[in-house]
Design a protein around this motif. Structure first.
Motif, PDB file in Angstrom:
ATOM      1  N   ALA A  21     -51.286   2.754 -36.296  1.00  0.00           N
ATOM      2  CA  ALA A  21     -50.856   3.663 -35.735  1.00  0.00           C
ATOM      3  C   ALA A  21     -50.154   2.691 -33.856  1.00  0.00           C
ATOM      4  CB  ALA A  21     -51.922   4.589 -34.505  1.00  0.00           C
ATOM      5  N   HIS A  22     -50.509   1.584 -34.271  1.00  0.00           N
ATOM      6  CA  HIS A  22     -50.459   0.720 -33.033  1.00  0.00           C
ATOM      7  C   HIS A  22     -48.769   0.668 -32.251  1.00  0.00           C
ATOM      8  CE1 HIS A  22     -48.677  -2.680 -35.967  1.00  0.00           C
ATOM      9  NE2 HIS A  22     -48.124  -3.277 -35.069  1.00  0.00           N
ATOM     10  N   ILE A  49     -47.068   3.304 -32.325  1.00  0.00           N
ATOM     11  CA  ILE A  49     -46.414   4.587 -32.415  1.00  0.00           C
ATOM     12  C   ILE A  49     -45.639   4.964 -31.353  1.00  0.00           C
ATOM     13  CG2 ILE A  49     -48.945   5.572 -31.620  1.00  0.00           C
ATOM     14  CD1 ILE A  49     -48.145   7.980 -33.425  1.00  0.00           C
ATOM     15  N   ALA A  90     -50.935   9.499 -30.376  1.00  0.00           N
ATOM     16  CA  ALA A  90     -52.035   8.203 -32.000  1.00  0.00           C
ATOM     17  C   ALA A  90     -52.771   9.729 -31.658  1.00  0.00           C
ATOM     18  CB  ALA A  90     -51.987   7.532 -31.282  1.00  0.00           C
ATOM     19  N   VAL A 119     -54.383   0.808 -29.033  1.00  0.00           N
ATOM     20  CA  VAL A 119     -53.205   1.240 -28.847  1.00  0.00           C
ATOM     21  C   VAL A 119     -52.277   0.895 -27.447  1.00  0.00           C
ATOM     22  CG1 VAL A 119     -50.681   3.309 -29.167  1.00  0.00           C
ATOM     23  CG2 VAL A 119     -53.025   2.975 -30.929  1.00  0.00           C
ATOM     24  N   CYS A 135     -57.128   5.427 -29.513  1.00  0.00           N
ATOM     25  CA  CYS A 135     -56.569   5.084 -28.924  1.00  0.00           C
ATOM     26  C   CYS A 135     -56.233   4.347 -27.393  1.00  0.00           C
ATOM     27  CB  CYS A 135     -55.862   6.753 -27.665  1.00  0.00           C
ATOM     28  SG  CYS A 135     -55.264   7.683 -29.444  1.00  0.00           S
ATOM     29  N   MET A 162     -48.247   8.634 -40.641  1.00  0.00           N
ATOM     30  CA  MET A 162     -47.333   7.360 -40.383  1.00  0.00           C
ATOM     31  C   MET A 162     -46.390   7.066 -41.064  1.00  0.00           C
ATOM     32  SD  MET A 162     -49.146   7.036 -37.485  1.00  0.00           S
ATOM     33  CE  MET A 162     -47.500   5.084 -37.117  1.00  0.00           C
ATOM     34  N   GLY A 213     -47.559   5.363 -26.656  1.00  0.00           N
ATOM     35  CA  GLY A 213     -48.252   5.046 -27.861  1.00  0.00           C
ATOM     36  C   GLY A 213     -49.862   6.704 -27.779  1.00  0.00           C
TER      37      GLY A 213
END
Length: 167
Positions: free
Chosen positions: A57-58, A60, A85, A106, A103, A13, A81
């Motif tokens: 990754a939230h 992304i 992700a 996210v 995912c 990330m 996202g």
């Protein structure tokens, strides 16, 4: 010694957002609060690992939202996202079930109704703690978030302490 999945995702990330230190700082802070709340709430290690990779990754989806649409908002982040992700988490070596739950988180971290799981709730709380600070939220906004969003005892305590809420 084998490398830790969370550390690999963190490195990926940072690479993904190279040159955008504000976004890197944001996801690192959200991860830190998510991990802390999860530990305080006694979350199981496997579930905590999924929460941690999702917290990293939230956001992304921001990069692709800005490239495609010229701006980003919560819904575009949730839309853009998961594909990014999924790719990044698979490259990091995450198992399929962990990738899919991360995912899902996210894809829903800006949706505050029908929160279905402690991991989801903690991610939302951690993101709120960081966003309220970064956005310099006023007391009314913080109190409204406290009353309507925060549900874990640990998240509530951190919110009260960080923002000097009297309850």
């Amino acid at each position: 010694m084998a490398r830790n999945l969370v550390s690999i995702v963190k490195e990926k990330m940072i690479e993904y957002y190279a040159g955008d230190s504000r976004r890197v700082h944001h996801f690192l802070k959200v991860h830190s609060f998510a991990k802390l709340i999860a530990e305080m709430e006694g979350m199981e290690p496997d579930e905590m690992q999924v929460l941690e990779i999702a917290a990293l990754a939230h956001d992304i989806g921001i990069k692709n939202a800005e490239l495609k649409y010229g701006y980003n908002n919560g819904k575009l982040q949730e839309q853009e996202g998961p594909p990014e992700a999924r790719r990044l988490l698979r490259e990091a070596g995450a198992e399929d079930a962990a990738v899919e739950r991360a995912c899902y988180l996210v894809a829903h971290h800006h949706t505050y109704r029908n929160i279905d799981g402690l991991d989801y709730l903690i991610l939302v709380e951690a993101d709120f703690l960081v966003n309220m600070y970064e956005d310099k939220a006023d007391a009314d906004t913080i109190r409204t978030a406290y009353d309507n969003i925060f549900a874990t005892e640990s998240g509530k305590m951190l919110c009260r302490q960080l923002f000097s809420l009297e309850y």
